[in-house]
Write a protein that holds these residues in place. Structure first.
Motif, PDB file in Angstrom:
ATOM      1  N   PRO A  57       1.218  -1.574  -0.121  1.00 53.80           N
ATOM      2  CA  PRO A  57      -0.189   0.324   0.267  1.00 53.80           C
ATOM      3  C   PRO A  57       0.734   1.143  -0.051  1.00 53.80           C
ATOM      4  CG  PRO A  57      -1.380  -1.515   1.231  1.00 53.80           C
ATOM      5  CD  PRO A  57       0.373  -2.091   0.784  1.00 53.80           C
ATOM      6  N   VAL A  58       2.101   1.139   0.719  1.00 52.19           N
ATOM      7  CA  VAL A  58       2.431   1.984   1.155  1.00 52.19           C
ATOM      8  C   VAL A  58       3.873   2.578  -0.548  1.00 52.19           C
ATOM      9  CG1 VAL A  58       4.565   3.766   1.746  1.00 52.19           C
ATOM     10  CG2 VAL A  58       2.897   1.772   3.131  1.00 52.19           C
ATOM     11  N   GLU A  59       4.168   1.754  -1.211  1.00 45.62           N
ATOM     12  CA  GLU A  59       4.198   2.279  -2.695  1.00 45.62           C
ATOM     13  C   GLU A  59       3.430   2.436  -4.192  1.00 45.62           C
ATOM     14  OE1 GLU A  59       6.827   2.243  -4.973  1.00 45.62           O
ATOM     15  OE2 GLU A  59       6.831   1.762  -3.497  1.00 45.62           O
ATOM     16  N   ILE A  60       2.415   1.639  -3.667  1.00 51.67           N
ATOM     17  CA  ILE A  60       0.764   2.526  -4.062  1.00 51.67           C
ATOM     18  C   ILE A  60       0.578   4.046  -4.518  1.00 51.67           C
ATOM     19  CG2 ILE A  60      -1.180   1.830  -4.971  1.00 51.67           C
ATOM     20  CD1 ILE A  60      -1.348  -1.047  -3.667  1.00 51.67           C
ATOM     21  N   ALA A  61       0.277   4.280  -3.135  1.00 57.77           N
ATOM     22  CA  ALA A  61       0.564   5.626  -2.918  1.00 57.77           C
ATOM     23  C   ALA A  61       1.837   6.351  -3.203  1.00 57.77           C
ATOM     24  CB  ALA A  61       0.290   5.890  -1.376  1.00 57.77           C
ATOM     25  N   ARG A  62       2.811   6.143  -3.200  1.00 55.54           N
ATOM     26  CA  ARG A  62       3.808   6.833  -3.380  1.00 55.54           C
ATOM     27  C   ARG A  62       4.016   6.369  -5.175  1.00 55.54           C
ATOM     28  NH1 ARG A  62       8.539   6.788  -6.404  1.00 55.54           N
ATOM     29  NH2 ARG A  62       8.522   4.478  -6.270  1.00 55.54           N
ATOM     30  N   GLN A  63       3.542   5.995  -5.948  1.00 51.78           N
ATOM     31  CA  GLN A  63       3.731   5.655  -7.380  1.00 51.78           C
ATOM     32  C   GLN A  63       1.988   6.712  -7.714  1.00 51.78           C
ATOM     33  OE1 GLN A  63       4.165   2.416  -9.521  1.00 51.78           O
ATOM     34  NE2 GLN A  63       5.411   1.490  -7.831  1.00 51.78           N
ATOM     35  N   GLY A  64       1.211   6.921  -6.888  1.00 53.01           N
ATOM     36  CA  GLY A  64      -0.040   7.195  -7.685  1.00 53.01           C
ATOM     37  C   GLY A  64       0.249   9.111  -7.956  1.00 53.01           C
ATOM     38  N   VAL A  65       1.091   9.688  -6.475  1.00 52.48           N
ATOM     39  CA  VAL A  65       1.324  11.008  -6.060  1.00 52.48           C
ATOM     40  C   VAL A  65       2.307  11.173  -7.641  1.00 52.48           C
ATOM     41  CG1 VAL A  65       2.424  12.682  -5.080  1.00 52.48           C
ATOM     42  CG2 VAL A  65       0.767  10.998  -3.906  1.00 52.48           C
ATOM     43  N   GLU A  66       3.205   9.917  -7.563  1.00 52.94           N
ATOM     44  CA  GLU A  66       4.490  10.483  -8.499  1.00 52.94           C
ATOM     45  C   GLU A  66       3.250  10.226 -10.476  1.00 52.94           C
ATOM     46  OE1 GLU A  66       7.047  11.356  -9.212  1.00 52.94           O
ATOM     47  OE2 GLU A  66       7.089  10.933  -6.108  1.00 52.94           O
ATOM     48  N   ARG A  67       2.705   9.650  -9.790  1.00 53.43           N
ATOM     49  CA  ARG A  67       1.839   9.546 -11.914  1.00 53.43           C
ATOM     50  C   ARG A  67       1.067  10.878 -11.638  1.00 53.43           C
ATOM     51  NH1 ARG A  67      -0.846   6.089 -14.670  1.00 53.43           N
ATOM     52  NH2 ARG A  67       0.911   4.613 -14.545  1.00 53.43           N
ATOM     53  N   ALA A  68       0.223  11.425 -10.856  1.00 55.08           N
ATOM     54  CA  ALA A  68       0.090  12.315 -10.945  1.00 55.08           C
ATOM     55  C   ALA A  68       0.444  13.822 -10.804  1.00 55.08           C
ATOM     56  CB  ALA A  68      -0.744  12.640  -9.217  1.00 55.08           C
ATOM     57  N   LYS A  69       1.903  13.730 -10.828  1.00 53.74           N
ATOM     58  CA  LYS A  69       2.163  14.625 -10.837  1.00 53.74           C
ATOM     59  C   LYS A  69       3.074  14.864 -12.491  1.00 53.74           C
ATOM     60  CE  LYS A  69       5.400  14.681  -6.155  1.00 53.74           C
ATOM     61  NZ  LYS A  69       6.509  14.540  -5.433  1.00 53.74           N
ATOM     62  N   ALA A  70       3.587  13.365 -12.554  1.00 51.98           N
ATOM     63  CA  ALA A  70       3.564  13.709 -14.619  1.00 51.98           C
ATOM     64  C   ALA A  70       2.815  13.647 -15.065  1.00 51.98           C
ATOM     65  CB  ALA A  70       4.024  12.087 -14.826  1.00 51.98           C
ATOM     66  N   GLU A  71       1.224  13.660 -14.567  1.00 53.35           N
ATOM     67  CA  GLU A  71       0.058  14.137 -15.652  1.00 53.35           C
ATOM     68  C   GLU A  71      -0.120  15.018 -14.656  1.00 53.35           C
ATOM     69  OE1 GLU A  71      -3.152  11.207 -15.397  1.00 53.35           O
ATOM     70  OE2 GLU A  71      -1.111   9.137 -16.274  1.00 53.35           O
ATOM     71  N   GLY A  72       0.692  16.575 -14.389  1.00 51.83           N
ATOM     72  CA  GLY A  72      -0.166  17.520 -14.155  1.00 51.83           C
ATOM     73  C   GLY A  72      -1.882  17.242 -13.102  1.00 51.83           C
ATOM     74  N   VAL A  73      -2.242  16.324 -12.752  1.00 50.40           N
ATOM     75  CA  VAL A  73      -3.777  16.609 -11.812  1.00 50.40           C
ATOM     76  C   VAL A  73      -2.891  17.480 -10.757  1.00 50.40           C
ATOM     77  CG1 VAL A  73      -4.709  14.772 -10.703  1.00 50.40           C
ATOM     78  CG2 VAL A  73      -3.776  13.776 -12.544  1.00 50.40           C
TER      79      VAL A  73
END
Length: 483
Positions: A167-183
């Motif tokens: 779960p911790v890794e899912i959360a980290r990658q989720g935030v990184e994805r949002a940064k990359a996509e400008g969410v």
């Protein structure tokens, strides 16, 4: 919600009616009723003690206002203290200077946390903030699938790595994805348990340390009463929360949670869930909630609901048709459907001042009659909807409509005659004077004539009404007229 509390508090006001002023001797019975009302609403005992003490102090120290009865003055004091206990003002969701804003959702299993995540995402999308939901609940069966389904329903993407990932890794990658996509905003749905345990708290702490959220919101079931406040305090001490979301406030909640959370935990209530639908999330305003508790309605929330549904251009066209007596059954049907989109009839009516005394049977009867009207209108031809006078002069048309809708010819006749009378009255009233037609609901079989708070849909707007997008294009427009 709050009906029992409101009834009890009304008993307190009655204790002061007929009195010349508030005094030490005549206020004790009223205070006893207030104390009993709060305890029965499952408000925390310490909150009740502090509340009653404050009300007594302010009531005895209040200056006598000319023309204001003691019971009215006491209501004002109780209202102000309710607002004080619940937090005084709305605390909006944070929006970070950097992007994305990260919101961490926490709570026990069964509180509606996953649904609240989707509701919050939809609320932010309406504010034109882009969202990404992150599914980190890898323990509850189908939790990830539930969030994905809700995401498709509200058109908000969901980031997930399956049920085998950390779960911790899912959360980290989720935030990184949002940064990359400008969410703009990331909302992380975390796992819950049937009760607080060390594993859940440790996992939440690791997620929080990793993603550094701007908001940590605890989702609390309002049905748990004062225990909701204790739960909020525990989470705040162990994890650190910035606010709470109260769910299921439309159910049999007695109000204890809403009145206890802020005072006991120190965390503000930011949103309340008022229904199962994904649209049923409202920002929490202490003053509005206090007005509802005291049976004063909540006109501002009613206006906001209408503004989300009514289009400015449609409102202007409708007003022109009303003033020229060209309002027809097609328009009427459109307004009934608008009312449905705003929520249940009972939920809308209880936002209107003075209408909290309508019984559930009356509200259910009104809902039934609206469905009857809709069924009969749906059985009409396009020509008949556009020209209601055709039905007034043609028994055969009325019989055909009645047969198609499954009702009697007399029901159709009554619908037509009531509609014509309503249309004539609407034309006679001047522009901006749509304040409710006697007999509208009564004539169509709903609550008694004169007791109805609103006619379907069209009631209460003028040419200033508009959707949020329209309002941004035309800032000079100011919303609604009489309600």
């Amino acid at each position: 919600m709050f009906e029992a509390l409101a009834d009890r508090l009304e008993g307190a006001w009655k204790k002061l009616r007929g009195q010349d002023k508030i005094s030490q001797s005549n206020i004790q019975d009223a205070l006893r009723e207030v104390r009993r009302a709060l305890l029965e609403a499952d408000v925390n005992l310490q909150v009740v003690k502090d509340f009653v003490t404050e009300v007594e102090t302010k009531a005895l120290g209040a200056e006598v206002i000319t023309g204001v009865r003691p019971d009215q003055q006491f209501i004002k004091i109780v209202h102000d203290e309710l607002v004080q206990v619940m937090g005084q003002e709305n605390v909006p969701l944070a929006q970070a200077d950097h992007s994305p804003t990260v919101v961490l959702m926490a709570g026990l299993q069964g509180t509606g946390k996953t649904t609240a995540t989707a509701k919050l995402a939809l609320h932010l999308r309406k504010l034109e903030r882009s969202c990404l939901m992150v599914a980190t609940d890898v323990y509850r069966p189908a939790a990830i699938d539930q969030l994905i389904t809700l995401g498709k329903q509200i058109d908000v993407p969901v980031f997930e790595l399956g049920s085998d990932a950390d779960p911790v890794e899912i959360a980290r990658q989720g935030v990184e994805r949002a940064k990359a996509e400008g969410v703009d905003t990331v909302i992380i749905d975390t796992a819950g348990r049937l009760q607080i345990d060390q594993d859940m708290m440790a996992e939440l702490a690791r997620i929080k340390e990793t993603v550094q959220p701007d908001e940590t919101l605890l989702v609390v079931d309002s049905m748990t009463g004062q225990e909701a406040a204790n739960l909020t305090r525990t989470f705040h001490e162990k994890i650190g929360i910035t606010g709470a979301i109260l769910t299921k406030l439309d159910g049999d909640s007695r109000g204890g949670a809403a009145l206890s959370v802020r005072h006991i935990s120190g965390a503000p209530i930011k949103f309340v869930g008022v229904g199962e639908k994904v649209e049923a999330l409202q920002p929490f305003y202490p003053d509005r909630m206090a007005s509802r508790i005291l049976g004063m309605g909540d006109v501002l929330t009613l206006v906001e609901k209408a503004q989300e549904e009514i289009d400015l251009a449609d409102a202007e066209k409708m007003q022109e048709k009303i003033l020229s007596a060209n309002f027809d059954f097609t328009d009427f049907l459109k307004q009934m459907r608008l009312l449905k989109n705003m929520g249940s009839l009972g939920g809308i009516i209880k936002l209107i001042p003075g209408m909290n005394k309508l019984t559930d049977d009356q509200l259910k009867h009104g809902e039934t009659q609206l469905k009857r009207c809709e069924a009969m209108i749906n059985s009409m031809t396009r020509q008949e909807r556009q020209n209601p006078d055709l039905l007034a002069s043609s028994p055969s048309r009325r019989r055909r409509i009645a047969s198609g809708a499954g009702y009697k010819e007399t029901d159709v006749s009554k619908l037509v005659s009531d509609f014509q009378r309503m249309r004539n009255m609407m034309q006679q009233m001047g522009q901006g004077q749509f304040a409710g037609m006697p007999g509208m609901f009564g004539g169509m079989g709903g609550p008694a004539a004169g007791n109805s708070p609103a006619a379907p849909g069209w009631r209460g707007y003028n040419s200033g009404a508009g959707s949020k997008k329209k309002q941004k294009k035309d800032k000079k427009k100011k919303g609604f007229g009489t309600l």
